[in-house]
Design a protein around this motif. Structure first.
Motif, PDB file in Angstrom:
ATOM      1  N   GLY A  76       0.831  -1.215   0.000  1.00 13.58           N
ATOM      2  CA  GLY A  76       0.000   0.000   0.000  1.00 13.58           C
ATOM      3  C   GLY A  76       0.862   1.260   0.000  1.00 13.58           C
ATOM      4  N   LYS A  77       1.911   1.243   0.824  1.00  9.17           N
ATOM      5  CA  LYS A  77       2.825   2.398   0.894  1.00  9.17           C
ATOM      6  C   LYS A  77       3.520   2.600  -0.457  1.00  9.17           C
ATOM      7  CE  LYS A  77       4.228   2.384   5.756  1.00  9.17           C
ATOM      8  NZ  LYS A  77       4.344   1.061   6.367  1.00  9.17           N
ATOM      9  N   MET A  78       3.851   1.478  -1.101  1.00  6.67           N
ATOM     10  CA  MET A  78       4.522   1.536  -2.415  1.00  6.67           C
ATOM     11  C   MET A  78       3.596   2.170  -3.447  1.00  6.67           C
ATOM     12  SD  MET A  78       6.472  -1.926  -3.432  1.00  6.67           S
ATOM     13  CE  MET A  78       7.590  -2.288  -2.125  1.00  6.67           C
ATOM     14  N   ARG A  79       2.322   1.765  -3.409  1.00 10.75           N
ATOM     15  CA  ARG A  79       1.341   2.333  -4.348  1.00 10.75           C
ATOM     16  C   ARG A  79       1.208   3.828  -4.122  1.00 10.75           C
ATOM     17  NH1 ARG A  79      -1.271  -2.919  -4.147  1.00 10.75           N
ATOM     18  NH2 ARG A  79      -1.986  -2.517  -2.041  1.00 10.75           N
ATOM     19  N   GLU A  80       1.166   4.201  -2.839  1.00  7.78           N
ATOM     20  CA  GLU A  80       1.018   5.615  -2.497  1.00  7.78           C
ATOM     21  C   GLU A  80       2.188   6.424  -3.061  1.00  7.78           C
ATOM     22  OE1 GLU A  80       0.897   7.476   1.735  1.00  7.78           O
ATOM     23  OE2 GLU A  80      -0.500   5.784   1.648  1.00  7.78           O
ATOM     24  N   LYS A  81       3.386   5.907  -2.844  1.00  4.68           N
ATOM     25  CA  LYS A  81       4.589   6.622  -3.251  1.00  4.68           C
ATOM     26  C   LYS A  81       4.697   6.748  -4.768  1.00  4.68           C
ATOM     27  CE  LYS A  81       9.477   6.874  -2.085  1.00  4.68           C
ATOM     28  NZ  LYS A  81       9.508   8.145  -1.397  1.00  4.68           N
ATOM     29  N   THR A  82       4.235   5.706  -5.472  1.00  5.32           N
ATOM     30  CA  THR A  82       4.406   5.697  -6.932  1.00  5.32           C
ATOM     31  C   THR A  82       3.101   6.074  -7.650  1.00  5.32           C
ATOM     32  OG1 THR A  82       3.848   3.355  -6.998  1.00  5.32           O
ATOM     33  CG2 THR A  82       6.178   3.895  -6.835  1.00  5.32           C
ATOM     34  N   ARG A  83       2.074   6.393  -6.883  1.00  3.37           N
ATOM     35  CA  ARG A  83       0.735   6.713  -7.439  1.00  3.37           C
ATOM     36  C   ARG A  83       0.245   5.640  -8.396  1.00  3.37           C
ATOM     37  NH1 ARG A  83       0.760  13.116  -7.102  1.00  3.37           N
ATOM     38  NH2 ARG A  83       2.358  13.150  -5.550  1.00  3.37           N
ATOM     39  N   THR A  84       0.364   4.401  -7.919  1.00  2.00           N
ATOM     40  CA  THR A  84      -0.108   3.253  -8.707  1.00  2.00           C
ATOM     41  C   THR A  84      -1.394   2.761  -8.083  1.00  2.00           C
ATOM     42  OG1 THR A  84       2.206   2.626  -8.872  1.00  2.00           O
ATOM     43  CG2 THR A  84       0.614   0.957  -9.541  1.00  2.00           C
ATOM     44  N   HIS A  85      -2.267   2.171  -8.888  1.00  2.89           N
ATOM     45  CA  HIS A  85      -3.505   1.637  -8.298  1.00  2.89           C
ATOM     46  C   HIS A  85      -3.568   0.120  -8.361  1.00  2.89           C
ATOM     47  CE1 HIS A  85      -4.873   5.668  -7.689  1.00  2.89           C
ATOM     48  NE2 HIS A  85      -4.528   5.949  -8.940  1.00  2.89           N
ATOM     49  N   SER A  86      -2.615  -0.484  -9.086  1.00  2.00           N
ATOM     50  CA  SER A  86      -2.667  -1.944  -9.283  1.00  2.00           C
ATOM     51  C   SER A  86      -2.340  -2.713  -8.006  1.00  2.00           C
ATOM     52  CB  SER A  86      -1.649  -2.359 -10.341  1.00  2.00           C
ATOM     53  OG  SER A  86      -1.978  -1.789 -11.562  1.00  2.00           O
ATOM     54  N   TYR A  87      -3.015  -3.844  -7.872  1.00  2.00           N
ATOM     55  CA  TYR A  87      -2.666  -4.758  -6.794  1.00  2.00           C
ATOM     56  C   TYR A  87      -1.496  -5.646  -7.240  1.00  2.00           C
ATOM     57  CZ  TYR A  87      -6.773  -3.391  -4.145  1.00  2.00           C
ATOM     58  OH  TYR A  87      -7.683  -2.676  -3.425  1.00  2.00           O
ATOM     59  N   ALA A  88      -0.970  -6.412  -6.274  1.00  2.00           N
ATOM     60  CA  ALA A  88       0.251  -7.176  -6.577  1.00  2.00           C
ATOM     61  C   ALA A  88       0.147  -8.637  -6.151  1.00  2.00           C
ATOM     62  CB  ALA A  88       1.442  -6.542  -5.862  1.00  2.00           C
ATOM     63  N   ARG A  89       0.929  -9.471  -6.844  1.00  2.00           N
ATOM     64  CA  ARG A  89       1.158 -10.839  -6.405  1.00  2.00           C
ATOM     65  C   ARG A  89       2.585 -10.907  -5.891  1.00  2.00           C
ATOM     66  NH1 ARG A  89      -1.733 -14.683 -10.736  1.00  2.00           N
ATOM     67  NH2 ARG A  89      -3.733 -14.129  -9.824  1.00  2.00           N
ATOM     68  N   VAL A  90       2.748 -11.491  -4.719  1.00  2.00           N
ATOM     69  CA  VAL A  90       4.082 -11.577  -4.112  1.00  2.00           C
ATOM     70  C   VAL A  90       4.360 -13.037  -3.758  1.00  2.00           C
ATOM     71  CG1 VAL A  90       5.477 -10.917  -2.101  1.00  2.00           C
ATOM     72  CG2 VAL A  90       3.878  -9.272  -3.087  1.00  2.00           C
ATOM     73  N   LYS A  91       5.509 -13.520  -4.174  1.00  2.00           N
ATOM     74  CA  LYS A  91       5.929 -14.870  -3.771  1.00  2.00           C
ATOM     75  C   LYS A  91       7.306 -14.721  -3.140  1.00  2.00           C
ATOM     76  CE  LYS A  91       5.486 -19.465  -5.654  1.00  2.00           C
ATOM     77  NZ  LYS A  91       5.282 -20.247  -6.855  1.00  2.00           N
ATOM     78  N   THR A  92       7.490 -15.324  -1.982  1.00  2.00           N
ATOM     79  CA  THR A  92       8.745 -15.094  -1.271  1.00  2.00           C
ATOM     80  C   THR A  92       9.252 -16.388  -0.628  1.00  2.00           C
ATOM     81  OG1 THR A  92       9.788 -13.610   0.324  1.00  2.00           O
ATOM     82  CG2 THR A  92       7.605 -14.348   0.892  1.00  2.00           C
ATOM     83  N   LYS A  93      10.554 -16.580  -0.661  1.00  2.00           N
ATOM     84  CA  LYS A  93      11.093 -17.770   0.033  1.00  2.00           C
ATOM     85  C   LYS A  93      12.403 -17.440   0.740  1.00  2.00           C
ATOM     86  CE  LYS A  93      13.730 -20.041  -3.521  1.00  2.00           C
ATOM     87  NZ  LYS A  93      13.893 -20.953  -4.587  1.00  2.00           N
ATOM     88  N   ASN A  94      12.590 -18.116   1.854  1.00  2.00           N
ATOM     89  CA  ASN A  94      13.799 -17.917   2.664  1.00  2.00           C
ATOM     90  C   ASN A  94      14.683 -19.155   2.582  1.00  2.00           C
ATOM     91  OD1 ASN A  94      12.818 -15.486   3.621  1.00  2.00           O
ATOM     92  ND2 ASN A  94      11.969 -16.368   5.494  1.00  2.00           N
ATOM     93  N   THR A  95      15.974 -18.954   2.833  1.00  3.06           N
ATOM     94  CA  THR A  95      16.859 -20.125   2.917  1.00  3.06           C
ATOM     95  C   THR A  95      16.964 -20.597   4.372  1.00  3.06           C
ATOM     96  OG1 THR A  95      18.736 -18.658   3.247  1.00  3.06           O
ATOM     97  CG2 THR A  95      18.322 -19.374   0.979  1.00  3.06           C
ATOM     98  N   PHE A  96      16.165 -20.027   5.264  1.00  7.93           N
ATOM     99  CA  PHE A  96      16.317 -20.330   6.699  1.00  7.93           C
ATOM    100  C   PHE A  96      14.947 -20.280   7.372  1.00  7.93           C
ATOM    101  CE2 PHE A  96      16.702 -15.849   5.782  1.00  7.93           C
ATOM    102  CZ  PHE A  96      15.858 -15.264   6.706  1.00  7.93           C
ATOM    103  N   PRO A  97      14.786 -20.937   8.523  1.00  3.26           N
ATOM    104  CA  PRO A  97      13.491 -20.888   9.209  1.00  3.26           C
ATOM    105  C   PRO A  97      13.199 -19.487   9.741  1.00  3.26           C
ATOM    106  CG  PRO A  97      15.113 -22.046  10.547  1.00  3.26           C
ATOM    107  CD  PRO A  97      15.770 -21.763   9.238  1.00  3.26           C
ATOM    108  N   LYS A  98      11.989 -18.994   9.529  1.00  3.23           N
ATOM    109  CA  LYS A  98      11.699 -17.638  10.019  1.00  3.23           C
ATOM    110  C   LYS A  98      11.275 -17.661  11.490  1.00  3.23           C
ATOM    111  CE  LYS A  98       7.006 -17.327   8.118  1.00  3.23           C
ATOM    112  NZ  LYS A  98       6.116 -17.224   9.258  1.00  3.23           N
ATOM    113  N   GLY A  99      11.461 -16.517  12.151  1.00  3.27           N
ATOM    114  CA  GLY A  99      11.034 -16.406  13.536  1.00  3.27           C
ATOM    115  C   GLY A  99      11.946 -17.106  14.529  1.00  3.27           C
ATOM    116  N   THR A 100      13.204 -17.282  14.171  1.00  2.00           N
ATOM    117  CA  THR A 100      14.111 -17.956  15.105  1.00  2.00           C
ATOM    118  C   THR A 100      15.247 -17.049  15.541  1.00  2.00           C
ATOM    119  OG1 THR A 100      15.356 -18.794  13.250  1.00  2.00           O
ATOM    120  CG2 THR A 100      13.725 -20.274  14.200  1.00  2.00           C
TER     121      THR A 100
END
Ligand code: DP6
Length: 326
Positions: A76-100
């Protein structure tokens, strides 16, 4: 409208614990860290006018509602900054366990920031990328510049940003990360930091930070490993002293964490130059010069109960890569 970025996690030598302003994530003090080569996040972001909402996928696990919200807030902040209205698809992966205690939010929001603006074709300076990442998660700003990174506290959103003090090739330091527990930590860092001022020791810690920062910088200038190690251990203990005396107290260590801290002192007295630092979790980051990694690994093999050992060297900061996650 699609881009992918890789961002390293980082280990803080001088730590960030407590905010002067939570809305803008302005920290109580400047901090200094090393980017880690083997613990990183890869994130693909695609904006499209045809998407009806933001969709966030975490490969090999699940995001909690709160984590998903933090990602969609950032979009949302990115859209605000760039004055974009499109929604996004995000895929993310880590090489390590999160929250440790490996800073997943640091690499995660650094990768999201760099991939997101690249996907939108919106060019920002490195400084401005670090400011944006800081607004998502403080430590994320330190995962954008190269190598050994200073996050200047600043006194406004525009002046609180991160920059590289030394490239990752400057000093052959390793962070031999000992994973003692791969489960989620109970109290997230954002929440824990809100109560820093309930500790009677937080002011004392703040008074010491400039002196420690100077020592770390001198250690880097001179490549003085024992000065670096002594200072970062003292700094780590002082952050945990604050955490443990907050109301309610935060105990991130477990029995194996404490055992390793003692063993590191013993190994040092036997001639192996190794020091520890620990973030908001039980895992122990053993800081050594590369030439001593093999001996340290041998010693670690004699300790039972260790989940995994990840040998990191210093790494470049977040950057765009050509291969996407879909
Ligand atoms: C203990 O960056 O996770 O790892 O800004 O609220 O997202 P938020 O906090 P976060 O805090 C990291 C704390 C730390 C120390 C450090 O990395 O400097």
């Amino acid at each position: 409208m699609k881009a992918t970025a890789v961002a390293p996690s980082n280990i803080a030598f001088i730590k960030y614990w407590g905010k002067e302003n939570s809305d803008f994530r302005l920290p109580l003090n400047s901090s200094f860290s090393m980017n880690l080569s083997e613990t990183y996040t890869t994130t693909t972001v695609e904006f499209s006018p045809s998407y009806k909402n933001d969709d966030v996928v975490f490969v090999g696990g699940e995001f909690s509602v709160r984590e998903t919200e933090r990602v969609t807030d950032a979009l949302g902040k990115m859209r605000e900054k760039t004055r974009t209205h499109s929604y996004a698809r995000v895929k993310t992966k880590n090489t390590f366990p999160k929250g440790t205690g490996i800073a997943a939010s640091a690499s995660g929001f650094a990768a999201l920031t760099v991939a997101g603006f690249a996907a939108l074709g919106f060019s920002l300076s490195e400084k401005d990328l670090t400011i944006f990442a800081r607004l998502c998660s403080g430590s994320a700003c330190r995962s954008i510049p190269d190598g050994f990174v200073l996050w200047e506290k600043g006194d406004s959103s525009e002046t609180s940003y991160a920059r590289s003090l030394y490239p990752h090739t400057y000093w052959d330091l390793s962070d031999v990360l000992v994973i003692v527990d791969a489960k989620m930590k109970k109290v997230p860092t954002t929440e824990g930091q809100m109560r820093v001022q309930t500790s009677p020791f937080w002011k004392q810690r703040m008074q010491k930070i400039p002196e420690r920062m100077k020592k770390v910088q001198t250690a880097f200038e001179e490549k003085n490993f024992s000065l670096l190690g002594e200072t970062i251990e003292e700094e780590c203990l002082s952050m945990h002293e604050v955490m443990q005396t907050q109301v309610p107290p935060l105990f991130y260590w477990n029995d194996l964490t404490r055992k390793l801290m003692k063993l590191i002192q013993t190994w040092r007295s036997e001639g192996l130059p190794v020091y520890f630092t620990i973030d908001a979790g039980p895992n122990v980051h053993c800081i050594v010069e590369k030439k001593h990694v093999a001996l340290l690994q041998e010693k670690l093999q004699t300790v039972s109960g260790i989940h995994a050992v990840i040998v990191n060297s210093a790494a470049p900061g977040a950057h765009v890569i050509p291969q996407h996650l879909w």
